[in-house]
Motif scaffolding. Structure first.
Motif, PDB file in Angstrom:
ATOM      1  N   ARG A 111       0.824  -1.203   0.000  1.00  7.78           N
ATOM      2  CA  ARG A 111       0.000   0.000   0.000  1.00  7.78           C
ATOM      3  C   ARG A 111       0.867   1.266   0.000  1.00  7.78           C
ATOM      4  N   GLU A 112       1.912   1.264   0.831  1.00 11.48           N
ATOM      5  CA  GLU A 112       2.810   2.412   0.872  1.00 11.48           C
ATOM      6  C   GLU A 112       3.499   2.620  -0.469  1.00 11.48           C
ATOM      7  N   SER A 113       3.955   1.521  -1.072  1.00  7.23           N
ATOM      8  CA  SER A 113       4.666   1.629  -2.348  1.00  7.23           C
ATOM      9  C   SER A 113       3.787   2.240  -3.426  1.00  7.23           C
ATOM     10  N   VAL A 114       2.533   1.772  -3.496  1.00 11.25           N
ATOM     11  CA  VAL A 114       1.623   2.311  -4.510  1.00 11.25           C
ATOM     12  C   VAL A 114       1.320   3.775  -4.230  1.00 11.25           C
ATOM     13  N   LEU A 115       1.119   4.130  -2.962  1.00 13.58           N
ATOM     14  CA  LEU A 115       0.862   5.537  -2.633  1.00 13.58           C
ATOM     15  C   LEU A 115       2.053   6.414  -3.022  1.00 13.58           C
ATOM     16  N   PHE A 116       3.274   5.953  -2.731  1.00 13.22           N
ATOM     17  CA  PHE A 116       4.464   6.724  -3.121  1.00 13.22           C
ATOM     18  C   PHE A 116       4.487   6.939  -4.636  1.00 13.22           C
ATOM     19  N   ALA A 117       4.128   5.887  -5.382  1.00 15.67           N
ATOM     20  CA  ALA A 117       4.134   5.989  -6.853  1.00 15.67           C
ATOM     21  C   ALA A 117       3.052   6.947  -7.339  1.00 15.67           C
ATOM     22  N   LEU A 118       1.859   6.882  -6.724  1.00 16.40           N
ATOM     23  CA  LEU A 118       0.781   7.794  -7.112  1.00 16.40           C
ATOM     24  C   LEU A 118       1.139   9.250  -6.802  1.00 16.40           C
ATOM     25  N   ASP A 207      -6.878   9.914  -4.287  1.00 17.23           N
ATOM     26  CA  ASP A 207      -7.654  10.408  -3.150  1.00 17.23           C
ATOM     27  C   ASP A 207      -7.982   9.272  -2.184  1.00 17.23           C
ATOM     28  N   ALA A 208      -8.338   8.106  -2.718  1.00 20.41           N
ATOM     29  CA  ALA A 208      -8.667   6.952  -1.869  1.00 20.41           C
ATOM     30  C   ALA A 208      -7.445   6.483  -1.094  1.00 20.41           C
ATOM     31  N   HIS A 209      -6.289   6.470  -1.754  1.00 20.84           N
ATOM     32  CA  HIS A 209      -5.063   6.040  -1.088  1.00 20.84           C
ATOM     33  C   HIS A 209      -4.673   7.011   0.035  1.00 20.84           C
ATOM     34  N   ASP A 221      -4.821  -4.998  -1.320  1.00 24.19           N
ATOM     35  CA  ASP A 221      -4.578  -4.520  -2.684  1.00 24.19           C
ATOM     36  C   ASP A 221      -5.363  -3.246  -2.933  1.00 24.19           C
ATOM     37  N   ASP A 222      -5.248  -2.719  -4.139  1.00 27.42           N
ATOM     38  CA  ASP A 222      -5.848  -1.422  -4.466  1.00 27.42           C
ATOM     39  C   ASP A 222      -7.356  -1.503  -4.677  1.00 27.42           C
ATOM     40  N   THR A 223      -7.872  -2.675  -5.064  1.00 32.25           N
ATOM     41  CA  THR A 223      -9.322  -2.801  -5.213  1.00 32.25           C
ATOM     42  C   THR A 223     -10.015  -2.653  -3.861  1.00 32.25           C
ATOM     43  N   GLU A 224      -9.364  -3.119  -2.797  1.00 30.46           N
ATOM     44  CA  GLU A 224      -9.942  -2.999  -1.458  1.00 30.46           C
ATOM     45  C   GLU A 224      -9.997  -1.540  -1.023  1.00 30.46           C
ATOM     46  N   ILE A 225      -8.954  -0.786  -1.348  1.00 28.07           N
ATOM     47  CA  ILE A 225      -8.929   0.646  -1.007  1.00 28.07           C
ATOM     48  C   ILE A 225      -9.988   1.395  -1.804  1.00 28.07           C
TER      49      ILE A 225
END
Length: 417
Positions: A111-118, A207-209, A221-225
């Motif tokens: 989750r952190e990795s994807v947020l950093f990328a976003l 925004d969701a992240h 995963d991102d679908t849950e967020i």
């Protein structure tokens, strides 16, 4: 309708601890499944190929950015770049699209990795735009098909969020917190195993992240967020071949058994002058002249270093240790070789053998040859059988023959399993 812009996030910030190998699984050699005749690939390059193929073959979408997350503890950009461009198709398409891969450090969790990328994609930059849609894919899923990617993109463009899913083949149960008993029997017909890529409207996912980052909950995963803060995620058909490489046995047998070989060539020449020590292969040889150089001038170790770096494709000795840098003034060439070799080993390369030729008129090298080979083997932490050094004279011809210079030539063979 205007074409929608697309960014791809490849998550590769894990440590590959379950893969049980001395190299990161995403950098592992793997032949392309999309282009069967193309052998020089990696898990990472294969994961990227299908996206570049799918998006660039559809006029409804424009591929504008590629972000790859790397382990937060390591600076792996050089190795990541090399692994990504191992595929000629990927290298060519990135050049054609004028897309420069953006390598960033991930977080301690996915989750952190994807947020950093976003957040990286969202930074204001006049040259790099934010995308309409973002695809998030496990870089360790190299067998994803272009068809799945197109289906996810189309559904995400229509509905806002999409993911591929496959029906489970096992029967799943909900268990107690102590893992000792089944508490609920789940109807298999209402279950799906969700894969990647997962596609989303970029702004809404960001925004969701951000909200998920503040709520203190754990997300898989991102679908849950997206489901927590934005609404429904829509499913398209996945593929059982679209597996995630977690263990070494997840790779095809051919990938586990094959080796990639690379040949390197290195050479160096230095003047011989009075008042300097003569260093050959890390051994000080008694003589009235030595090499004139910025470092200690060990001509043989310099040639070996360049050969190894050339075979690995990482750099050359002048890039790593520029003579303009005072830090390398009179530097021990054995230390330089060890530093370079550590970098090469970290990229997964191992030494098959070195074959070296030293050109020097005097003194005679034969009495020192075994010590030189032992020293080189010690620096490279390999068996002495992998190192051979022979010396030649120039029969009195030229600078070498007249005792004004010494030269070394080295070839090496590296392999990566």
């Amino acid at each position: 309708m205007d074409a929608k812009t697309v960014a791809l996030i490849l998550t590769a910030a894990g440590t590959s601890s379950r893969f049980a190998a001395d190299e990161k699984k995403e950098y592992r050699a793997l032949s392309s499944s999309l282009f069967p005749g193309q052998k020089d690939g990696t898990v990472l390059s294969c994961s990227a190929e299908s996206f570049l193929f799918a998006v660039t073959s559809d006029t409804n979408y424009v591929f504008i950015r590629l972000v790859i997350t790397l382990p937060p503890q390591k600076n792996d950009k050089t190795f990541g770049e090399q692994a990504l461009r191992a595929s000629p198709f990927v290298a060519d398409m990135l050049n054609i699209l004028n897309v420069t891969p953006e390598f960033i450090h991930g977080g301690e969790t996915r989750r952190e990795s994807v947020l950093f990328a976003l957040e990286h994609l969202a930074k204001e930059n006049t040259a790099l735009k934010t995308p309409d849609l973002v695809l998030i894919h496990d870089a360790a899923r190299p067998f994803v098909s272009p068809e799945i990617i197109k289906n996810v993109l189309e559904l995400a463009a229509q509905k806002g969020a999409a993911a591929p899913g496959v029906p489970p083949v096992d029967t799943y149960k909900e268990i107690s917190a102590d893992s000792m008993r089944i508490v609920r029997h789940l109807p298999r017909s209402l279950l799906t195993a969700v894969q990647t890529p997962q596609g989303f409207c970029f702004e809404k996912l960001l925004d969701a992240h951000r909200k998920a980052c503040a709520d203190g909950k754990t997300y898989t995963d991102d679908t849950e967020i997206w489901g927590m803060y934005e609404g429904d995620v829509y499913l398209c058909e996945g593929d059982r071949k679209n597996i995630k490489i977690t263990y070494k046995e997840d790779l095809p047998a051919s990938a586990c058994e094959s080796k990639t070989f690379k040949i390197g060539l290195g050479s160096d020449t230095h003047k011989l002058v009075p008042g300097r020590p003569l260093l050959i292969g890390g051994i000080r040889i008694p003589f009235d002249k030595g090499e004139q150089a910025h470092s200690d001038g060990d001509v043989l170790l310099h040639a070996i270093t360049d050969a190894l770096l050339g075979a690995s494709g990482l750099a050359d000795i002048g890039e790593l240790f520029p003579p303009s840098d005072t830090a390398w003034k009179n530097a021990d060439s054995a230390v330089l070789l060890k530093k370079a070799w550590q970098k090469i080993r970290k990229a997964g390369w191992q030494l098959e053998n070195l074959d070296c030729v030293l050109s020097i008129e005097q003194p005679k090298m034969l009495p020192w040859r075994n010590k030189i080979c032992e020293k080189i083997a010690s620096i490279l932490d390999c068996g002495i059988h992998r190192v051979f050094v022979k010396a030649k004279t120039a029969e009195g011809l030229g600078d070498i023959g007249e005792g004004r210079a010494v030269s070394a030539l080295c070839t090496c063979l590296l392999y990566r399993e």
